[in-house]
Each structure stands twice: as C-alpha cells, then as structure tokens.
Scaffold this motif. Structure first.
Motif, PDB file in Angstrom:
ATOM      1  N   GLU A   4     -47.387  10.778 -95.150  1.00  0.00           N
ATOM      2  CA  GLU A   4     -47.795  11.536 -93.959  1.00  0.00           C
ATOM      3  C   GLU A   4     -49.116  10.979 -93.463  1.00  0.00           C
ATOM      4  O   GLU A   4     -49.969  10.577 -94.270  1.00  0.00           O
ATOM      5  CB  GLU A   4     -47.978  13.021 -94.271  1.00  0.00           C
ATOM      6  N   ARG A   5     -49.301  10.981 -92.170  1.00  0.00           N
ATOM      7  CA  ARG A   5     -50.571  10.548 -91.568  1.00  0.00           C
ATOM      8  C   ARG A   5     -51.040  11.633 -90.616  1.00  0.00           C
ATOM      9  O   ARG A   5     -50.254  12.148 -89.815  1.00  0.00           O
ATOM     10  CB  ARG A   5     -50.379   9.240 -90.814  1.00  0.00           C
ATOM     11  N   VAL A   6     -52.322  11.960 -90.740  1.00  0.00           N
ATOM     12  CA  VAL A   6     -52.931  12.970 -89.890  1.00  0.00           C
ATOM     13  C   VAL A   6     -54.217  12.369 -89.330  1.00  0.00           C
ATOM     14  O   VAL A   6     -55.012  11.801 -90.078  1.00  0.00           O
ATOM     15  CB  VAL A   6     -53.280  14.246 -90.700  1.00  0.00           C
ATOM     16  N   VAL A   7     -54.404  12.474 -88.027  1.00  0.00           N
ATOM     17  CA  VAL A   7     -55.648  12.020 -87.406  1.00  0.00           C
ATOM     18  C   VAL A   7     -56.299  13.242 -86.780  1.00  0.00           C
ATOM     19  O   VAL A   7     -55.666  13.959 -85.995  1.00  0.00           O
ATOM     20  CB  VAL A   7     -55.400  10.936 -86.332  1.00  0.00           C
ATOM     21  N   ILE A  21     -52.756  21.758 -93.024  1.00  0.00           N
ATOM     22  CA  ILE A  21     -51.809  20.639 -92.916  1.00  0.00           C
ATOM     23  C   ILE A  21     -51.651  19.939 -94.263  1.00  0.00           C
ATOM     24  O   ILE A  21     -50.528  19.683 -94.716  1.00  0.00           O
ATOM     25  CB  ILE A  21     -52.270  19.641 -91.833  1.00  0.00           C
ATOM     26  N   ILE A  22     -52.773  19.639 -94.907  1.00  0.00           N
ATOM     27  CA  ILE A  22     -52.730  18.931 -96.187  1.00  0.00           C
ATOM     28  C   ILE A  22     -52.027  19.790 -97.246  1.00  0.00           C
ATOM     29  O   ILE A  22     -51.214  19.287 -98.028  1.00  0.00           O
ATOM     30  CB  ILE A  22     -54.151  18.538 -96.654  1.00  0.00           C
ATOM     31  N   LYS A  61     -64.783  11.558 -82.566  1.00  0.00           N
ATOM     32  CA  LYS A  61     -64.516  10.307 -83.269  1.00  0.00           C
ATOM     33  C   LYS A  61     -63.361  10.595 -84.227  1.00  0.00           C
ATOM     34  O   LYS A  61     -63.359  11.624 -84.890  1.00  0.00           O
ATOM     35  CB  LYS A  61     -65.744   9.848 -84.048  1.00  0.00           C
ATOM     36  N   PRO A  62     -62.391   9.706 -84.310  1.00  0.00           N
ATOM     37  CA  PRO A  62     -61.231   9.989 -85.156  1.00  0.00           C
ATOM     38  C   PRO A  62     -61.510   9.801 -86.657  1.00  0.00           C
ATOM     39  O   PRO A  62     -62.279   8.933 -87.059  1.00  0.00           O
ATOM     40  CB  PRO A  62     -60.183   8.996 -84.675  1.00  0.00           C
ATOM     41  N   ILE A  63     -60.870  10.650 -87.435  1.00  0.00           N
ATOM     42  CA  ILE A  63     -60.835  10.527 -88.888  1.00  0.00           C
ATOM     43  C   ILE A  63     -59.365  10.453 -89.259  1.00  0.00           C
ATOM     44  O   ILE A  63     -58.575  11.331 -88.902  1.00  0.00           O
ATOM     45  CB  ILE A  63     -61.500  11.731 -89.586  1.00  0.00           C
ATOM     46  N   ASP A  64     -59.005   9.402 -89.950  1.00  0.00           N
ATOM     47  CA  ASP A  64     -57.617   9.125 -90.284  1.00  0.00           C
ATOM     48  C   ASP A  64     -57.357   9.487 -91.743  1.00  0.00           C
ATOM     49  O   ASP A  64     -58.076   9.026 -92.625  1.00  0.00           O
ATOM     50  CB  ASP A  64     -57.355   7.634 -90.044  1.00  0.00           C
ATOM     51  N   THR A  77     -55.942   8.617 -98.455  1.00  0.00           N
ATOM     52  CA  THR A  77     -56.876   7.627 -97.936  1.00  0.00           C
ATOM     53  C   THR A  77     -57.511   8.203 -96.679  1.00  0.00           C
ATOM     54  O   THR A  77     -56.801   8.574 -95.739  1.00  0.00           O
ATOM     55  CB  THR A  77     -56.165   6.295 -97.623  1.00  0.00           C
ATOM     56  N   ILE A  78     -58.837   8.288 -96.694  1.00  0.00           N
ATOM     57  CA  ILE A  78     -59.587   8.823 -95.552  1.00  0.00           C
ATOM     58  C   ILE A  78     -60.371   7.668 -94.961  1.00  0.00           C
ATOM     59  O   ILE A  78     -61.195   7.050 -95.643  1.00  0.00           O
ATOM     60  CB  ILE A  78     -60.534   9.952 -96.002  1.00  0.00           C
TER      61      ILE A  78
END
Length: 138
Positions: A4-7, A21-22, A61-64, A77-78
């Motif tokens: 899963e990927r969350v931005v 979400i996590i 600012k995005p955090i992936d 992975t952050i």
C-alpha cells in the motif's frame, strides 16, 4: 503480500487520518494487536518528526509512506524531500532524567528504536528515507 502507498501533506492535522489508514492496512496482516499499536506509535513519531524537523511545519509538502508486508514482517518506508534529519545523531536519552524534568519532547527517535525491530535511515539526492521493520512472530 500487502503493498500500500499513502501520500499525505506535511500537516499535523493529517496525523489522525494517517493513523487510521495505517491501522486498516496493518489489520490485513498477521501482526498482533499489541504490535499494531507499536507500529502506529512509531509511524506517528516519524511523521511528526518529518513535519517539524525536516519540513519546518511548511504545509503541503508531500510525505510518502509505503507499506509492504508478508507473513514474516511489516516494512514501512517513509520518504520526504526536506532537510536532512539523521536519527543516528540522536543520543539515547536519560529516561529517568526526562521524567524528573517533565520533558514531553525529544523522545521520539528513542521510542521508534524501542518499538521497531529494525530502523534504517538514509539521505540521498535531497530525499530522506526512513525504513521501519516489525517482524511478525507467532
């Protein structure tokens, strides 16, 4: 296998949503409830540190966040583009002294190290990358 990927945007108001979400993602794994909570705490601390220290509270600012899991482990992975913040330079705090002084800050990196099984940090080409691993035990 879960991927899963969350931005999220670099804003403290998104921490609650990020935790939800996590947690929903972690519940698909075989991780115990106790370890789910530990992972949530570590992610919350790590993302808070990105927002404050790497982005300096600059919103938008995005955090992936990328979550990978299999039957043996959960890996988060952050990543973010911001100021370098190397957790290896943070010394182990004197917990008793912190309690005595009533400190409420400065324990995030210590806490992350305590609750996760593996913590790796890198900074390359202007990008911070923090990898957190929790092993699934039966």
């Amino acid at each position: 296998m879960i991927y899963e990927r969350v931005v999220i945007s670099s804003d403290l108001k998104f921490l609650y949503l990020t935790r939800k979400i996590i947690l929903n993602i972690l519940r698909k794994s075989k991780l115990s409830a106790e370890n789910e909570n530990k992972v949530i705490i570590a992610i919350d601390e790590a993302v808070s540190n990105v927002i404050e220290h790497s982005h300096g509270f600059q919103r938008h600012k995005p955090i992936d966040l990328v979550i990978n899991s299999n039957e043996k482990k959960i890996q988060i992975t952050i990543s973010n583009k911001g100021k370098c913040f190397n957790p290896r330079t943070v010394c182990k705090p004197d917990i008793m002294e912190s309690i005595k002084e009533g400190k409420k800050r400065g324990l995030g990196v210590f806490l992350i190290r305590q609750v996760m099984d593996k913590v790796q940090y890198s900074f390359k080409n202007g990008q911070n990358k923090l990898i957190l691993v929790k092993y699934i035990t039966k």
